[in-house]
Write an enzyme that holds these catalytic residues in place. Sequence first.
Site, mmCIF file in Angstrom:
data_model
loop_
_atom_site.group_PDB
_atom_site.id
_atom_site.type_symbol
_atom_site.label_atom_id
_atom_site.label_comp_id
_atom_site.label_asym_id
_atom_site.label_seq_id
_atom_site.Cartn_x
_atom_site.Cartn_y
_atom_site.Cartn_z
ATOM 1 N N GLY A 18 -19.506 0.034 54.483
ATOM 2 C CA GLY A 18 -20.807 -0.293 55.069
ATOM 3 C C GLY A 18 -20.649 -0.800 56.491
ATOM 4 N N ARG A 79 -18.164 6.217 53.355
ATOM 5 C CA ARG A 79 -17.460 5.760 52.142
ATOM 6 C C ARG A 79 -16.756 7.000 51.589
ATOM 7 N NH1 ARG A 79 -19.522 0.635 51.114
ATOM 8 N NH2 ARG A 79 -21.704 0.309 51.671
ATOM 9 N N ASP A 110 -12.776 -4.829 51.496
ATOM 10 C CA ASP A 110 -11.616 -4.782 50.596
ATOM 11 C C ASP A 110 -11.265 -3.354 50.174
ATOM 12 O OD1 ASP A 110 -10.547 -7.310 50.401
ATOM 13 O OD2 ASP A 110 -11.852 -7.936 48.765
ATOM 14 N N THR A 132 -17.731 -6.749 57.074
ATOM 15 C CA THR A 132 -18.782 -6.453 56.085
ATOM 16 C C THR A 132 -19.778 -7.600 56.133
ATOM 17 O OG1 THR A 132 -19.356 -6.425 53.734
ATOM 18 C CG2 THR A 132 -17.224 -7.354 54.270
ATOM 19 N N ASP A 134 -21.290 -8.811 53.735
ATOM 20 C CA ASP A 134 -21.303 -9.566 52.466
ATOM 21 C C ASP A 134 -20.394 -10.797 52.440
ATOM 22 O OD1 ASP A 134 -23.076 -7.740 51.497
ATOM 23 O OD2 ASP A 134 -21.693 -6.741 50.131
ATOM 24 N N ASP A 136 -17.450 -10.919 51.530
ATOM 25 C CA ASP A 136 -16.766 -10.928 50.230
ATOM 26 C C ASP A 136 -15.343 -10.389 50.298
ATOM 27 O OD1 ASP A 136 -17.449 -8.299 50.713
ATOM 28 O OD2 ASP A 136 -18.125 -7.883 48.673
ATOM 29 N N ARG A 178 -24.139 -6.700 46.510
ATOM 30 C CA ARG A 178 -24.075 -6.059 45.191
ATOM 31 C C ARG A 178 -23.174 -6.860 44.266
ATOM 32 N NH1 ARG A 178 -22.415 -0.109 45.991
ATOM 33 N NH2 ARG A 178 -24.344 0.050 47.156
HETATM 34 O O1 F6P Z 1 -21.717 -3.252 53.076
HETATM 35 C C1 F6P Z 1 -22.072 -4.063 52.032
HETATM 36 C C2 F6P Z 1 -23.419 -3.623 51.482
HETATM 37 O O2 F6P Z 1 -24.403 -3.785 52.461
HETATM 38 C C3 F6P Z 1 -23.789 -4.329 50.195
HETATM 39 O O3 F6P Z 1 -24.396 -5.578 50.407
HETATM 40 C C4 F6P Z 1 -24.697 -3.331 49.567
HETATM 41 O O4 F6P Z 1 -24.709 -3.513 48.194
HETATM 42 C C5 F6P Z 1 -24.090 -2.022 49.950
HETATM 43 O O5 F6P Z 1 -23.356 -2.251 51.131
HETATM 44 C C6 F6P Z 1 -25.072 -0.907 50.181
HETATM 45 O O6 F6P Z 1 -24.360 0.261 50.422
HETATM 46 P P1 F6P Z 1 -24.981 1.596 50.999
HETATM 47 O O7 F6P Z 1 -25.198 1.407 52.449
HETATM 48 O O8 F6P Z 1 -23.943 2.601 50.696
HETATM 49 O O9 F6P Z 1 -26.269 1.821 50.280
#
Ligand code: F6P
Length: 327
Positions: A18, A79, A110, A132, A134, A136, A178
């Site tokens: 992300g 991704r 990660d 990120t 998050d 995390d 998430r």
């Molecule tokens: O990058 C982290 C995040 O923003 C999370 O908080 C979220 O769950 C996820 O990515 C959303 O991913 P995508 O952009 O693939 O929908």
Amino acid sequence: MDSRQKVVKNIGVLTSGGDAPGMNAAIRAVVRAGSYYGFRIFGIRRGFHGFLKGEIAELNNRDVSEKLQRGGTFLQTARSESFNTEEGVRKAVQMAKTFELDAVIVIGGDGSFRGARDLSRLGLPVIGIPGTIDNDIQCSGYTIGYDTAMNTAMEAIDKLRDTASSHERCSIIEVMGRHAGYIALNVAISCGAEVVLIPEIPFNIDKDLIKPLFEAKNRGKKHYIVIVAEGVGDTMKLAELIQERTGIDSRATILGHLQRGGSPSTRDRQMASYMAIHAIECLRDGRLNRIVAYKGGKVLDLDIEEALTATKTITREELDRAMILSL
Ligand code: F6P
């Protein structure tokens, strides 16, 4: 020039997973610090996906002008599923040889670091920079993008509180995360939320949600803010449940991807810049296969294998403590 510098001359840089505000600041700092220390820097487009396809071109100091203040990542990100396979990793190592890359800097989370670790196991030196929203990444106390995302959520929630207050409503706001409740927890503190629900801590609907809202009402509150981390579940259904069980008019708002965009805050610009300088200095000093982390108020680096075994989480005590001001 240091003799160790000869080991690494050409460095690739990519963003993966992300996107996060501040990634551009990190790329810019990789390019400029790299140039300062005599390296050549190559931008790899679309994360590991573009790496496998050879989307690689040299970046100079002017290529990263006007990028510091921009959200997103100008190298773009993805991704990549195919990178999870041994064949994908081998292909990337071969691609690095083709483009004469001696090392790769991976800016991401990660999952991206596990991809980087796999590259390092096949002999391609890597450095990870935590990016990120998050927050995390297990080995680091801070990740690029976290501060900006929290400020974005906070500004939106302040606005939602105005209207919730006028109508004496409950505003249920879903923030990103998430698997992690860092955004939810700290935005809840910043916005004076009545309730915060996060994926790390199991909750009881009556004790942890409905009762605190009744108590707030009985104390004479005119609005109710409930912050829910994305990983908790169906926010729309929670809003219906609150209305049904408390009789308080309730509205749900999902902040979603707007938290991922926007111009990075000063904290994110600084952290991105310091972390990227540190990444380049690791390569300059021959410290390979490292993850740059923020720990105890310092930017430092950890062995990638060890860094990926680290764990951090939010405890029940931290959550309860964050709520003592919602009286
Ligand atoms: O990058 C982290 C995040 O923003 C999370 O908080 C979220 O769950 C996820 O990515 C959303 O991913 P995508 O952009 O693939 O929908």
